[in-house]
Write an enzyme that holds these catalytic residues in place. Structure first.
Site, PDB file in Angstrom:
ATOM      1  N   ASP A  31       0.743  -0.818   0.489  1.00  0.00           N
ATOM      2  CA  ASP A  31       0.153  -0.407   0.389  1.00  0.00           C
ATOM      3  C   ASP A  31       0.736   1.213  -0.056  1.00  0.00           C
ATOM      4  O   ASP A  31       1.882   1.999   0.606  1.00  0.00           O
ATOM      5  CB  ASP A  31      -1.049   0.056   1.104  1.00  0.00           C
ATOM      6  N   ASN A  87     -13.092  -2.947   2.354  1.00  0.00           N
ATOM      7  CA  ASN A  87     -14.184  -1.528   2.569  1.00  0.00           C
ATOM      8  C   ASN A  87     -14.767  -1.623   1.793  1.00  0.00           C
ATOM      9  O   ASN A  87     -14.583  -2.168   0.405  1.00  0.00           O
ATOM     10  CB  ASN A  87     -13.135   0.030   2.915  1.00  0.00           C
ATOM     11  N   GLN A  94     -14.328   3.289   1.689  1.00  0.00           N
ATOM     12  CA  GLN A  94     -13.688   2.688   0.109  1.00  0.00           C
ATOM     13  C   GLN A  94     -13.383   3.883  -1.165  1.00  0.00           C
ATOM     14  O   GLN A  94     -14.458   4.323  -1.467  1.00  0.00           O
ATOM     15  CB  GLN A  94     -14.734   1.554  -0.978  1.00  0.00           C
ATOM     16  N   HIS A 100     -10.434  -5.027  -3.592  1.00  0.00           N
ATOM     17  CA  HIS A 100      -9.474  -5.250  -2.886  1.00  0.00           C
ATOM     18  C   HIS A 100      -8.990  -5.222  -1.520  1.00  0.00           C
ATOM     19  O   HIS A 100      -9.659  -5.002  -0.757  1.00  0.00           O
ATOM     20  CB  HIS A 100      -7.926  -4.169  -3.059  1.00  0.00           C
ATOM     21  N   HIS A 102      -7.506  -5.527   2.516  1.00  0.00           N
ATOM     22  CA  HIS A 102      -6.050  -5.046   2.735  1.00  0.00           C
ATOM     23  C   HIS A 102      -5.815  -6.219   3.402  1.00  0.00           C
ATOM     24  O   HIS A 102      -6.055  -6.874   4.097  1.00  0.00           O
ATOM     25  CB  HIS A 102      -6.561  -4.665   3.667  1.00  0.00           C
TER      26      HIS A 102
HETATM   27  P1  5GP Z   1      -9.562   1.598  -0.218  1.00  0.00           P
HETATM   28  O1  5GP Z   1      -9.728   2.450   0.821  1.00  0.00           O
HETATM   29  O2  5GP Z   1      -9.744   1.459  -1.025  1.00  0.00           O
HETATM   30  O3  5GP Z   1     -10.115   0.559   0.924  1.00  0.00           O
HETATM   31  O4  5GP Z   1      -7.866   1.043   0.478  1.00  0.00           O
HETATM   32  C1  5GP Z   1      -7.477   1.620  -1.185  1.00  0.00           C
HETATM   33  C2  5GP Z   1      -5.681   1.455  -1.501  1.00  0.00           C
HETATM   34  O5  5GP Z   1      -5.199   1.759  -1.845  1.00  0.00           O
HETATM   35  C3  5GP Z   1      -5.670   2.867   0.306  1.00  0.00           C
HETATM   36  O6  5GP Z   1      -4.961   2.405   0.995  1.00  0.00           O
HETATM   37  C4  5GP Z   1      -4.322   3.730  -0.435  1.00  0.00           C
HETATM   38  O7  5GP Z   1      -3.048   3.669   0.292  1.00  0.00           O
HETATM   39  C5  5GP Z   1      -4.035   2.598  -1.789  1.00  0.00           C
HETATM   40  N1  5GP Z   1      -3.586   3.047  -2.653  1.00  0.00           N
HETATM   41  C6  5GP Z   1      -4.040   4.048  -3.396  1.00  0.00           C
HETATM   42  N2  5GP Z   1      -3.730   4.856  -4.739  1.00  0.00           N
HETATM   43  C7  5GP Z   1      -2.774   3.518  -4.173  1.00  0.00           C
HETATM   44  C8  5GP Z   1      -1.400   3.611  -6.046  1.00  0.00           C
HETATM   45  O8  5GP Z   1      -0.937   4.372  -6.831  1.00  0.00           O
HETATM   46  N3  5GP Z   1      -0.500   2.892  -4.878  1.00  0.00           N
HETATM   47  C9  5GP Z   1      -0.289   2.520  -3.991  1.00  0.00           C
HETATM   48  N4  5GP Z   1       0.327   0.874  -3.875  1.00  0.00           N
HETATM   49  N5  5GP Z   1      -1.537   2.011  -3.187  1.00  0.00           N
HETATM   50  C10 5GP Z   1      -2.620   3.212  -3.756  1.00  0.00           C
END
Ligand code: 5GP
Length: 117
Positions: A31, A87, A94, A100, A102
């Protein structure tokens, strides 16, 4: 056609990422904004927007993701203590609408709640 998510761009190699595992069905990356010393994302190559959008046809893929979590946890040496989080939906936090999982580890988790801190 739905717009490509950032994760599809990473899967296609259009945007760089720190890849820790990949196979024919999924990819696992670090992440970019880690919430724990170990924080990786397990992402199906096939873009399903939210968990709730998965259906019967995705059963094998979802099972594969869960098995991969175990494989990756062992690879990272965190198999004895990690948390898995999905999420679903904006109000649940999300931000990327490409399913995805985590994996968070190497931090002291609260024992009496699901809170991460
Ligand atoms: P969500 O909030 O949708 O459950 O998680 C999305 C995750 O993707 C977040 O923890 C965020 O830090 C990660 N993320 C967003 N953009 C990028 C990216 O360009 N590269 C990587 N490695 N992680 C990302």
């Amino acid at each position: 056609m739905a717009e490509e998510t950032i994760f599809t761009k990473i899967i296609n190699g259009d945007i760089p990422a720190d890849i820790v595992y990949q196979d024919e069905l999924c990819i696992c990356i670090k992440d970019i904004n880690p919430q724990a010393p170990t924080h990786v994302l397990v992402i199906p190559r096939q873009p399903i927007p939210r968990l709730v959008d998965a259906n019967e046809e995705d059963k094998a893929l979802l099972g594969h993701l869960m098995i991969s979590v175990g494989t990756i946890a062992k690879q990272l040496g965190v198999e004895d203590a990690f948390r898995v989080l999905i999420n679903n939906g904006e109000d649940a936090g999300q931000t990327v609408f490409h399913l995805h999982l985590h994996i968070l580890a190497n931090k002291k988790f609260s024992e009496d709640s699901l809170a991460m801190s």
